[in-house]
Design a protein around this motif. Structure first.
Motif, PDB file in Angstrom:
ATOM      1  N   ASN A 366      38.717  31.471  77.235  1.00  0.00           N
ATOM      2  CA  ASN A 366      40.106  31.265  77.452  1.00  0.00           C
ATOM      3  C   ASN A 366      40.911  30.580  76.578  1.00  0.00           C
ATOM      4  OD1 ASN A 366      42.245  31.144  79.310  1.00  0.00           O
ATOM      5  ND2 ASN A 366      41.788  28.951  79.963  1.00  0.00           N
ATOM      6  N   ALA A 367      42.106  31.048  76.012  1.00  0.00           N
ATOM      7  CA  ALA A 367      42.896  30.614  74.742  1.00  0.00           C
ATOM      8  C   ALA A 367      44.170  29.974  75.075  1.00  0.00           C
ATOM      9  CB  ALA A 367      42.898  31.597  73.720  1.00  0.00           C
ATOM     10  N   TYR A 368      44.590  28.988  74.426  1.00  0.00           N
ATOM     11  CA  TYR A 368      45.821  28.668  74.478  1.00  0.00           C
ATOM     12  C   TYR A 368      46.550  28.267  73.508  1.00  0.00           C
ATOM     13  CZ  TYR A 368      49.527  25.137  75.521  1.00  0.00           C
ATOM     14  OH  TYR A 368      50.783  24.592  75.333  1.00  0.00           O
ATOM     15  N   GLY A 369      47.749  28.083  73.272  1.00  0.00           N
ATOM     16  CA  GLY A 369      48.666  27.706  72.179  1.00  0.00           C
ATOM     17  C   GLY A 369      49.803  28.434  72.128  1.00  0.00           C
ATOM     18  N   PRO A 370      50.980  27.673  71.683  1.00  0.00           N
ATOM     19  CA  PRO A 370      52.242  27.995  71.517  1.00  0.00           C
ATOM     20  C   PRO A 370      52.558  28.792  70.033  1.00  0.00           C
ATOM     21  CG  PRO A 370      52.044  25.625  70.543  1.00  0.00           C
ATOM     22  CD  PRO A 370      50.481  26.047  71.207  1.00  0.00           C
ATOM     23  N   THR A 371      53.476  29.691  70.176  1.00  0.00           N
ATOM     24  CA  THR A 371      53.760  30.336  68.881  1.00  0.00           C
ATOM     25  C   THR A 371      53.788  29.555  67.840  1.00  0.00           C
ATOM     26  OG1 THR A 371      54.706  32.001  70.361  1.00  0.00           O
ATOM     27  CG2 THR A 371      55.307  32.249  68.104  1.00  0.00           C
TER      28      THR A 371
END
Length: 396
Positions: A366-371
């Motif tokens: 599961n990955a997360y991050g803003p552009t």
């Protein structure tokens, strides 16, 4: 003084005087006692810092205690050495030397080896330079999903410029705004588009094919450094207008190193390219795959719709790794997609049900991050979940 009961989940009242009075009322159905105790401790830290240094800026005051800060700093000990590459194209050219005859990219019936991809990108890059493109110029790419898009991305980077993906399906006024706002110096196209300013350089891949093929296919000596721009991707923006996010080579190199090592793209064989090139998920699809000699499969628009066509495409090509949003994972039948061995969920919040459906016999990240953080700022290899967790951790 005291505060009357309110309908708010949390009410904080401050009473000025010789001594500062503070009263906190909270809804016990909404917040645990432990959470409120942490909130009170943070308020104590805030008021203590303010009393010790009244002229200190609020931005310089930490709400956290030393005991809370220490583990956060230890979690973020991610410093590592990832080679001497000053640009992403330099890394790619090293991969070409290692895997020249391996298939690099496939779309429909068209496939290119690493050597062929590199040669075509070099030719187009030299043509861009002849058209007056310089380091850190912005070059728009208004192309259909095809091998040509991958060639053009590498060509722009090899020319020292930054690429700007322009989805032909976007409204023409949005595309015109993106070109104007970014200050693009040229646009590479595979069709005629009326929204493009006639005064800017337009490179039409079909009509200028012969002139492009006359250029040398040798690598270009790069003057790019990690602080130079690699690409600009426009997000929806919070003001109603698209917002351009500019990413440097250093951030892109860092992302690729972590995906190859920690998400183990190096152990994959065939990777799905699912996301639109106008979305930063495409960066995570494409670059790590092509830096470690793996095969990238571009799904057509029909093959990107979760259903029988997508299942057939993944199984027939034996794709083993895919980065997909939860909205797709929730529809795609996991038991029918037999070749997938590694699934990365990103772009949206992932639920427990999705993890439990897809986890059997696979590695699930599961990955997360803003552009702005170069696609993904954190990720988590999910193995098991506590019984009381309904959302999936994003790592640290």
């Amino acid at each position: 003084d005291t505060v009357e009961q309110t309908n708010y989940p949390v009410t904080l009242a401050i009473f000025p005087g010789d001594e500062l009075g503070i009263e906190l009322i909270f809804d016990q159905n909404s917040f645990s006692n432990s959470l409120i105790k942490r909130l009170i401790a943070h308020l104590e830290n805030l008021f203590f810092e303010m009393s010790q240094e009244p002229t200190k800026l609020l931005s310089q005051i930490s709400l956290l205690s030393t005991a809370e800060i220490s583990p956060i700093l230890s979690w973020n000990k991610t410093d590592c050495q990832f080679g001497t590459y000053s640009s992403i194209q330099q890394w790619f050219e090293e991969a070409v030397k290692k895997y020249p005859d391996e298939i690099a990219v496939v779309c429909k019936e068209v496939e290119l080896t690493y050597k062929q991809l590199n040669h075509q990108a070099n030719q187009l890059a030299r043509y861009l330079l002849k058209k007056g493109i310089h380091k850190e110029d912005i070059v728009g790419l208004c192309l259909e999903r095809s091998v040509n898009m991958v060639v053009s991305i590498w060509a722009v980077l090899k020319a020292g410029a930054a690429y700007l993906p322009l989805d032909p399906d976007y409204p023409s006024d949005r595309l015109a705004y993106m070109i104007s706002d970014s200050g693009a110096k040229a646009v590479v196209v595979d069709d005629e588009y009326t929204f493009i300013n006639d005064q800017m350089a337009i490179i039409h891949l079909e009509s200028e094919y012969n002139n492009i093929k006359k250029q040398s296919s040798t690598n270009i000596i790069s003057q790019v450094i990690p602080e130079n721009l690699a690409y600009i991707i426009y997000t929806s923006g919070s003001t109603g207008l698209p917002k351009g996010v500019a990413i440097q080579h250093g951030g892109l190199i860092n992302l690729c190193f972590n995906y190859i090592k920690n998400i183990e793209i190096k152990d994959s064989k065939r990777v799905l390219q699912f996301f639109s090139f106008s979305f930063d998920g495409s960066v995570a699809d494409m670059f790590p795959t092509l830096l470690c000699g793996k095969r990238l499969y571009l799904a057509t628009d029909e093959q990107r719709i979760p259903g029988p066509e997508m299942v057939r495409f993944i199984n027939s090509t034996e794709i083993d790794t895919a980065l997909l949003p939860p909205s797709v994972l929730s529809i795609l039948p996991p038991r029918e997609v037999k070749s997938l061995r590694k699934v990365l969920s990103g772009g949206e919040a992932c639920t427990r049900d999705i993890f439990e459906n897809w986890n059997h016999g696979r590695r699930f990240f599961n990955a997360y991050g803003p552009t702005e953080g170069t696609v993904a700022a954190t990720y988590f290899l999910v193995k098991t979940l506590a019984d009381d967790l309904n959302t999936i951790p994003i790592g640290r």
